[in-house]
Design a protein around this motif. Structure first.
Motif, mmCIF file in Angstrom:
data_model
loop_
_atom_site.group_PDB
_atom_site.id
_atom_site.type_symbol
_atom_site.label_atom_id
_atom_site.label_comp_id
_atom_site.label_asym_id
_atom_site.label_seq_id
_atom_site.Cartn_x
_atom_site.Cartn_y
_atom_site.Cartn_z
ATOM 1 N N ALA A 22 0.738 -1.221 0.040
ATOM 2 C CA ALA A 22 0.148 -0.143 0.050
ATOM 3 C C ALA A 22 0.844 1.265 -0.104
ATOM 4 O O ALA A 22 0.442 2.334 -0.468
ATOM 5 C CB ALA A 22 -0.851 0.043 1.150
ATOM 6 N N ARG A 23 2.051 1.042 0.615
ATOM 7 C CA ARG A 23 2.963 2.059 0.568
ATOM 8 C C ARG A 23 3.760 2.378 -0.871
ATOM 9 O O ARG A 23 4.537 3.175 -0.736
ATOM 10 C CB ARG A 23 3.936 2.241 1.851
ATOM 11 N N GLY A 24 3.572 1.442 -1.597
ATOM 12 C CA GLY A 24 4.353 1.508 -2.953
ATOM 13 C C GLY A 24 5.349 0.864 -2.957
ATOM 14 O O GLY A 24 6.159 0.868 -4.072
ATOM 15 N N ILE A 25 5.737 -0.110 -2.080
ATOM 16 C CA ILE A 25 7.138 -1.005 -1.976
ATOM 17 C C ILE A 25 6.665 -2.172 -2.479
ATOM 18 O O ILE A 25 5.696 -2.812 -1.964
ATOM 19 C CB ILE A 25 7.432 -1.002 -0.504
ATOM 20 N N GLY A 26 7.377 -2.595 -3.625
ATOM 21 C CA GLY A 26 7.101 -3.765 -4.330
ATOM 22 C C GLY A 26 8.137 -4.860 -4.048
ATOM 23 O O GLY A 26 7.606 -6.135 -4.619
ATOM 24 N N ARG A 27 9.002 -4.846 -3.225
ATOM 25 C CA ARG A 27 10.143 -5.833 -2.911
ATOM 26 C C ARG A 27 10.486 -5.698 -1.500
ATOM 27 O O ARG A 27 10.707 -4.773 -1.111
ATOM 28 C CB ARG A 27 11.099 -5.759 -4.212
ATOM 29 N N ILE A 28 10.836 -6.867 -1.176
ATOM 30 C CA ILE A 28 11.426 -7.001 0.168
ATOM 31 C C ILE A 28 12.668 -7.928 0.323
ATOM 32 O O ILE A 28 12.619 -8.910 -0.403
ATOM 33 C CB ILE A 28 10.338 -7.561 1.036
ATOM 34 N N ASP A 29 13.633 -7.578 0.787
ATOM 35 C CA ASP A 29 14.824 -8.276 1.129
ATOM 36 C C ASP A 29 15.193 -8.391 2.424
ATOM 37 O O ASP A 29 14.954 -7.619 3.240
ATOM 38 C CB ASP A 29 16.070 -7.585 0.307
ATOM 39 N N LEU A 30 15.333 -9.586 2.817
ATOM 40 C CA LEU A 30 15.595 -9.853 4.364
ATOM 41 C C LEU A 30 16.785 -11.006 4.572
ATOM 42 O O LEU A 30 17.176 -11.787 3.544
ATOM 43 C CB LEU A 30 14.366 -10.254 4.966
ATOM 44 N N GLY A 31 17.271 -10.961 5.810
ATOM 45 C CA GLY A 31 17.876 -12.162 5.905
ATOM 46 C C GLY A 31 17.572 -12.925 7.380
ATOM 47 O O GLY A 31 16.732 -12.417 8.178
ATOM 48 N N LEU A 48 21.210 -16.075 -1.343
ATOM 49 C CA LEU A 48 22.747 -16.072 -0.671
ATOM 50 C C LEU A 48 22.450 -16.805 0.391
ATOM 51 O O LEU A 48 21.889 -16.722 1.541
ATOM 52 C CB LEU A 48 23.211 -14.750 -0.482
ATOM 53 N N ARG A 49 23.268 -17.698 0.438
ATOM 54 C CA ARG A 49 23.687 -18.680 1.793
ATOM 55 C C ARG A 49 24.900 -18.009 2.094
ATOM 56 O O ARG A 49 26.146 -18.435 1.980
ATOM 57 C CB ARG A 49 23.896 -20.064 1.525
ATOM 58 N N TRP A 65 21.431 -27.579 12.360
ATOM 59 C CA TRP A 65 21.975 -26.482 11.982
ATOM 60 C C TRP A 65 21.211 -25.619 11.053
ATOM 61 O O TRP A 65 20.654 -26.213 10.297
ATOM 62 C CB TRP A 65 23.466 -26.897 11.535
ATOM 63 N N ASN A 66 21.492 -24.483 11.239
ATOM 64 C CA ASN A 66 20.900 -23.310 10.329
ATOM 65 C C ASN A 66 21.790 -22.457 9.684
ATOM 66 O O ASN A 66 22.688 -21.993 10.376
ATOM 67 C CB ASN A 66 19.829 -22.454 11.058
ATOM 68 N N ASP A 67 21.594 -22.022 8.509
ATOM 69 C CA ASP A 67 22.560 -21.256 7.836
ATOM 70 C C ASP A 67 21.877 -19.856 7.976
ATOM 71 O O ASP A 67 20.539 -19.547 7.811
ATOM 72 C CB ASP A 67 22.704 -21.692 6.235
ATOM 73 N N LEU A 68 22.798 -18.762 7.805
ATOM 74 C CA LEU A 68 22.114 -17.229 7.594
ATOM 75 C C LEU A 68 21.905 -17.138 6.131
ATOM 76 O O LEU A 68 23.007 -17.535 5.297
ATOM 77 C CB LEU A 68 23.394 -16.202 8.052
ATOM 78 N N VAL A 69 20.751 -17.196 5.646
ATOM 79 C CA VAL A 69 20.552 -16.704 4.269
ATOM 80 C C VAL A 69 19.817 -15.585 4.030
ATOM 81 O O VAL A 69 19.221 -14.893 5.168
ATOM 82 C CB VAL A 69 19.439 -17.845 4.099
ATOM 83 N N MET A 70 19.998 -14.777 2.773
ATOM 84 C CA MET A 70 19.196 -13.804 2.608
ATOM 85 C C MET A 70 18.265 -14.164 1.349
ATOM 86 O O MET A 70 18.568 -14.951 0.760
ATOM 87 C CB MET A 70 20.421 -12.757 1.771
ATOM 88 N N MET A 71 17.076 -13.264 1.527
ATOM 89 C CA MET A 71 15.828 -13.810 0.710
ATOM 90 C C MET A 71 15.413 -12.519 0.065
ATOM 91 O O MET A 71 15.565 -11.275 0.685
ATOM 92 C CB MET A 71 15.025 -14.427 1.656
ATOM 93 N N THR A 72 14.495 -12.581 -0.906
ATOM 94 C CA THR A 72 14.008 -11.833 -1.641
ATOM 95 C C THR A 72 12.585 -12.075 -2.227
ATOM 96 O O THR A 72 12.448 -13.258 -2.123
ATOM 97 C CB THR A 72 14.955 -10.985 -2.619
ATOM 98 N N GLY A 73 11.615 -10.939 -2.271
ATOM 99 C CA GLY A 73 10.245 -11.452 -2.645
ATOM 100 C C GLY A 73 9.818 -10.271 -3.118
ATOM 101 O O GLY A 73 9.964 -9.206 -2.807
ATOM 102 N N ARG A 74 8.869 -10.455 -4.224
ATOM 103 C CA ARG A 74 7.726 -9.186 -4.711
ATOM 104 C C ARG A 74 6.629 -9.203 -4.075
ATOM 105 O O ARG A 74 6.173 -10.354 -3.280
ATOM 106 C CB ARG A 74 7.473 -9.675 -6.115
ATOM 107 N N LEU A 75 6.121 -8.031 -3.687
ATOM 108 C CA LEU A 75 4.984 -7.760 -2.845
ATOM 109 C C LEU A 75 3.815 -7.632 -3.670
ATOM 110 O O LEU A 75 3.968 -7.110 -4.723
ATOM 111 C CB LEU A 75 5.198 -6.823 -2.054
#
Length: 75
Positions: A22-31, A48-49, A65-75
């Motif tokens: 709703a704020r016009g943000i179309g993508r999110i990136d997170l770890g 990215l792992r 065990w868990n890896d630190l991963v970077m992720m992305t997605g379209r909103l």
């Protein structure tokens, strides 16, 4: 939280995604270290792992065990 109602994480994610869109943000990136499967179910992809086996927790069959991963997605 262990005492959270089933589905509360998904509801929280849906509210956040709707607000960002709703704020016009179309993508999110997170770890994340522990929620990769959850975010994949929400439609994000791992880009990215970053750190392998960064964190562990004890499961019924020993350490998980868990890896630190970077992720992305379209909103």
């Amino acid at each position: 939280r262990p005492d959270a109602a089933p589905g509360s994480g998904t509801k929280l994610w849906q509210a956040l995604a709707a607000d960002l869109a709703a704020r016009g943000i179309g993508r999110i990136d997170l770890g994340t270290q522990t929620a990769e499967a959850f975010y994949r179910r929400q439609g994000l992809t791992t880009t990215l792992r970053a750190v392998s086996s960064l964190r562990s927790r004890t499961g019924s069959k020993g350490p998980i065990w868990n890896d630190l991963v970077m992720m992305t997605g379209r909103l």
